[in-house]
Design an enzyme around this catalytic site. Structure first.
Site, PDB file in Angstrom:
ATOM      1  N   LYS A  84     -20.420  -6.338  11.722  1.00  0.00           N
ATOM      2  CA  LYS A  84     -19.548  -6.556  12.885  1.00  0.00           C
ATOM      3  C   LYS A  84     -19.963  -5.667  14.065  1.00  0.00           C
ATOM      4  O   LYS A  84     -19.900  -6.086  15.212  1.00  0.00           O
ATOM      5  CB  LYS A  84     -18.075  -6.337  12.511  1.00  0.00           C
ATOM      6  N   ASN A 143     -24.817   3.261  14.078  1.00  0.00           N
ATOM      7  CA  ASN A 143     -24.767   2.160  13.116  1.00  0.00           C
ATOM      8  C   ASN A 143     -25.907   1.165  13.350  1.00  0.00           C
ATOM      9  O   ASN A 143     -26.540   0.702  12.404  1.00  0.00           O
ATOM     10  CB  ASN A 143     -23.424   1.428  13.198  1.00  0.00           C
ATOM     11  N   CYS A 176     -18.866  -2.721   8.315  1.00  0.00           N
ATOM     12  CA  CYS A 176     -19.231  -2.102   9.606  1.00  0.00           C
ATOM     13  C   CYS A 176     -20.503  -2.661  10.232  1.00  0.00           C
ATOM     14  O   CYS A 176     -20.460  -3.196  11.338  1.00  0.00           O
ATOM     15  CB  CYS A 176     -19.360  -0.595   9.432  1.00  0.00           C
ATOM     16  N   ALA A 231     -35.824  -1.189   0.703  1.00  0.00           N
ATOM     17  CA  ALA A 231     -35.828  -2.649   0.875  1.00  0.00           C
ATOM     18  C   ALA A 231     -34.875  -3.283  -0.121  1.00  0.00           C
ATOM     19  O   ALA A 231     -34.581  -2.706  -1.163  1.00  0.00           O
ATOM     20  CB  ALA A 231     -37.240  -3.175   0.668  1.00  0.00           C
ATOM     21  N   LYS A 255       0.848  -1.214   0.000  1.00  0.00           N
ATOM     22  CA  LYS A 255       0.000   0.000   0.000  1.00  0.00           C
ATOM     23  C   LYS A 255       0.871   1.247   0.000  1.00  0.00           C
ATOM     24  O   LYS A 255       0.613   2.195  -0.743  1.00  0.00           O
ATOM     25  CB  LYS A 255      -0.914   0.024   1.236  1.00  0.00           C
ATOM     26  N   PHE A 286     -31.856   5.163   4.178  1.00  0.00           N
ATOM     27  CA  PHE A 286     -31.795   3.791   4.719  1.00  0.00           C
ATOM     28  C   PHE A 286     -33.171   3.158   4.850  1.00  0.00           C
ATOM     29  O   PHE A 286     -33.425   2.353   5.731  1.00  0.00           O
ATOM     30  CB  PHE A 286     -31.041   3.758   6.068  1.00  0.00           C
ATOM     31  N   ARG A 310     -16.270  -6.768   1.628  1.00  0.00           N
ATOM     32  CA  ARG A 310     -16.352  -7.297   2.988  1.00  0.00           C
ATOM     33  C   ARG A 310     -17.811  -7.318   3.453  1.00  0.00           C
ATOM     34  O   ARG A 310     -18.519  -6.330   3.321  1.00  0.00           O
ATOM     35  CB  ARG A 310     -15.516  -6.436   3.952  1.00  0.00           C
TER      36      ARG A 310
HETATM   37  P1  NAD Z   1      -9.316  -1.175   6.433  1.00  0.00           P
HETATM   38  O1  NAD Z   1      -9.147  -2.632   6.666  1.00  0.00           O
HETATM   39  O2  NAD Z   1      -9.828  -0.703   5.119  1.00  0.00           O
HETATM   40  O3  NAD Z   1      -7.947  -0.422   6.717  1.00  0.00           O
HETATM   41  C1  NAD Z   1      -7.167  -0.610   7.834  1.00  0.00           C
HETATM   42  C2  NAD Z   1      -5.706  -0.361   7.495  1.00  0.00           C
HETATM   43  O4  NAD Z   1      -4.943  -0.417   8.691  1.00  0.00           O
HETATM   44  C3  NAD Z   1      -5.115  -1.409   6.560  1.00  0.00           C
HETATM   45  O5  NAD Z   1      -4.536  -0.756   5.450  1.00  0.00           O
HETATM   46  C4  NAD Z   1      -4.075  -2.143   7.409  1.00  0.00           C
HETATM   47  O6  NAD Z   1      -2.968  -2.579   6.666  1.00  0.00           O
HETATM   48  C5  NAD Z   1      -3.710  -1.070   8.390  1.00  0.00           C
HETATM   49  N1  NAD Z   1      -3.146  -1.526   9.670  1.00  0.00           N
HETATM   50  C6  NAD Z   1      -3.557  -2.515  10.481  1.00  0.00           C
HETATM   51  N2  NAD Z   1      -2.817  -2.582  11.581  1.00  0.00           N
HETATM   52  C7  NAD Z   1      -1.896  -1.612  11.477  1.00  0.00           C
HETATM   53  C8  NAD Z   1      -0.818  -1.172  12.311  1.00  0.00           C
HETATM   54  N3  NAD Z   1      -0.590  -1.747  13.496  1.00  0.00           N
HETATM   55  N4  NAD Z   1      -0.059  -0.159  11.880  1.00  0.00           N
HETATM   56  C9  NAD Z   1      -0.279   0.419  10.691  1.00  0.00           C
HETATM   57  N5  NAD Z   1      -1.282   0.065   9.859  1.00  0.00           N
HETATM   58  C10 NAD Z   1      -2.077  -0.933  10.266  1.00  0.00           C
HETATM   59  O7  NAD Z   1     -10.274  -0.672   7.601  1.00  0.00           O
HETATM   60  P2  NAD Z   1     -11.342   0.513   7.527  1.00  0.00           P
HETATM   61  O8  NAD Z   1     -12.538   0.074   6.770  1.00  0.00           O
HETATM   62  O9  NAD Z   1     -10.654   1.763   7.119  1.00  0.00           O
HETATM   63  O10 NAD Z   1     -11.774   0.615   9.057  1.00  0.00           O
HETATM   64  C11 NAD Z   1     -10.932   1.157  10.052  1.00  0.00           C
HETATM   65  C12 NAD Z   1     -11.763   1.470  11.282  1.00  0.00           C
HETATM   66  O11 NAD Z   1     -12.751   2.466  10.938  1.00  0.00           O
HETATM   67  C13 NAD Z   1     -12.539   0.284  11.832  1.00  0.00           C
HETATM   68  O12 NAD Z   1     -12.594   0.378  13.225  1.00  0.00           O
HETATM   69  C14 NAD Z   1     -13.921   0.483  11.255  1.00  0.00           C
HETATM   70  O13 NAD Z   1     -14.915  -0.122  12.044  1.00  0.00           O
HETATM   71  C15 NAD Z   1     -14.044   1.986  11.273  1.00  0.00           C
HETATM   72  N6  NAD Z   1     -14.988   2.541  10.281  1.00  0.00           N
HETATM   73  C16 NAD Z   1     -15.006   2.080   9.012  1.00  0.00           C
HETATM   74  C17 NAD Z   1     -15.871   2.658   8.075  1.00  0.00           C
HETATM   75  C18 NAD Z   1     -15.912   2.159   6.664  1.00  0.00           C
HETATM   76  O14 NAD Z   1     -16.797   2.617   5.914  1.00  0.00           O
HETATM   77  N7  NAD Z   1     -15.030   1.292   6.215  1.00  0.00           N
HETATM   78  C19 NAD Z   1     -16.720   3.716   8.451  1.00  0.00           C
HETATM   79  C20 NAD Z   1     -16.654   4.178   9.768  1.00  0.00           C
HETATM   80  C21 NAD Z   1     -15.785   3.592  10.679  1.00  0.00           C
END
Ligand code: NAD
Length: 411
Positions: A251, A195, A248, A240, A35, A237, A316
């Protein structure tokens, strides 16, 4: 400001880019070297409308590394790493790893947890690492993440120290939206409650859709429109379909239900919302079976869309993927098309076809994702039976046979 962002995934990358676009210097960390390499070359690591332009526009304000050493002079550090639900409970492995690494190189910066975490987590982490933590949950939607980050409905900031809260508020001041400043626990719960509420709203309309399927004349889309114009309800939201998925809602709903049970509370409404959602796949299977002469084995089914929603390549928790797995298990011959999302296993199994081929070779089409590209497939799907789970088809010509979710199936 010099802002560190640890975790450059779906939320982290967009957060980093939007903050860079505001003139901040971004120190971006991700443990995935691929990345970092791609981003350094100005190549986005995920699909999100507008992301490539924003990355290239702001690349000068981006320094990237796999090591938190880069964060030594950051003023604010956002932690945006995954918080999966494992065995029904939130797993803090990634956050722990990230904080351990960050605290080796920077003990002064304000640490902001943007990852979704259950109430009490910031306090726990503060004690574990001897640092103050600000909670700043994220509410963006994939597919519109850049606009959502620039123009959120509100900013929620939780913490114990006024100065650090003010500092984090100043990072987001450009949005000009209402800011809720509170303690960590409220901030953490606001995210889960939001959520869970949105997921429940979708399950609610899906239950009304089930009822509509038994009632001559009723159509859930019209019912939802009539409900949604009431501003107390609102139209969002309230569509249907195949049910909610993504990284999100599934989980987070499970995590908050089991977190509540640990606190001797039963969140009956959220539990029911989860159950209704799980049933969406089997109901769609039954609908497909009915239209394929009572059996799925050996029948050719084309699935349009595998991402969990439109305008993202994220699969996902995708309901479409769950549906495909079930159909394959029942012996259906599935072919798949998605304008953006790819799954390696499907590529290996040779399931991918062009949109045209996918439609032509199938006895039944199921539109599983709301991509705009599918809105006029009637032109190439003449005479085909189509389960339009997302109601995307614009004009219903006489040449196609749309099968509704949420209206009486009279065919
Ligand atoms: P993601 O899996 O897309 O990205 C996470 C990134 O973190 C990855 O690139 C991974 O390589 C990196 N990572 C993991 N451990 C690491 C470390 N120790 N050091 C450095 N990099 C590390 O996840 P996401 O969808 O962006 O979600 C992140 C958080 O945000 C989660 O808690 C999720 O619940 C929350 N969230 C997500 C969304 C969404 O739409 N995806 C919306 C709101 C909140």
């Amino acid at each position: 400001m010099k802002i560190g962002v640890v975790g450059l995934g779906h939320v982290g990358l967009v957060t980093a880019l939007v903050l860079a676009d505001q003139g901040n210097m971004i120190l971006g960390i991700d443990k995935d070297k691929k990345k970092i390499d791609m981003l350094s070359k100005g190549r986005p690591t995920l699909y999100e409308p507008g992301i490539e332009d924003l990355l290239n526009k702001n690349i000068k304000r981006f320094r990237l590394s796999i090591s938190c050493e880069l964060l030594s002079d950051a003023e604010v550090i956002f932690i945006i790493v995954p918080t999966p639900t494992i065995n029904k409970s939130i797993d803090l492995t990634y956050i722990n790893e990230a904080l351990e690494e960050v605290s080796r190189f920077n003990k002064k910066a304000i640490i902001v947890v943007k990852s979704t975490v259950v109430p009490g987590t910031a306090k726990l982490l503060s004690e574990r690492f001897g640092i103050k933590i600000v909670s700043n949950p994220e509410f963006t939607r994939e597919g519109t993440a850049i606009e959502d980050t620039k123009h959120p409905d509100r900013i929620v900031i939780g913490g114990t120290d006024k100065n650090t809260l003010d500092m984090v508020e100043s990072v987001w001041a450009f949005t000009g939206v209402p800011v809720i400043k509170t303690n960590n626990e409220n901030a953490e719960l606001i995210k889960y409650a939001s959520n869970a509420f949105l997921a429940t709203k979708i399950s609610f309309i899906n239950e009304i859709a089930n009822l509509c399927e038994k009632l001559p004349g009723c159509d859930v889309d019209v019912v939802a429109e009539g409900m949604g114009l009431d501003h107390r309800i609102a139209a969002y939201f309230l569509k249907a379909g195949l049910g909610w998925g993504g990284s999100c809602f599934p989980k987070d709903t499970i995590a908050i239900v089991s977190f509540a049970r640990d606190h001797k509370e039963k969140l009956s409404i959220i539990e029911a919302a989860i159950k209704v959602n799980q049933e969406r796949i089997e109901r769609t299977m039954e609908l497909a079976k009915r239209h394929l002469g009572g059996k799925l084995k050996g029948r050719r089914i084309g699935i349009l869309g595998i991402s969990f929603k439109n305008d993202t390549d994220d699969v996902r928790g995708s309901q479409s993927v769950k549906l495909i797995e079930r159909l394959v298990k029942e012996g259906a011959e599935v072919s798949v098309y998605d304008p953006v999302a790819k799954l390696e296993t499907y590529e290996k199994q040779g399931l991918y076809k062009s949109q045209e081929e996918c439609i032509k070779r199938s006895d039944l089409i199921i539109i599983a994702t709301e991509w705009r590209d599918f809105s006029d497939i009637d032109k190439i799907a003449k005479g085909k039976k189509i389960i339009d789970t997302r109601r995307v088809i614009n004009s219903v010509s006489n040449d196609i046979v749309p099968i509704g979710i949420g209206r009486l199936d009279e065919s």
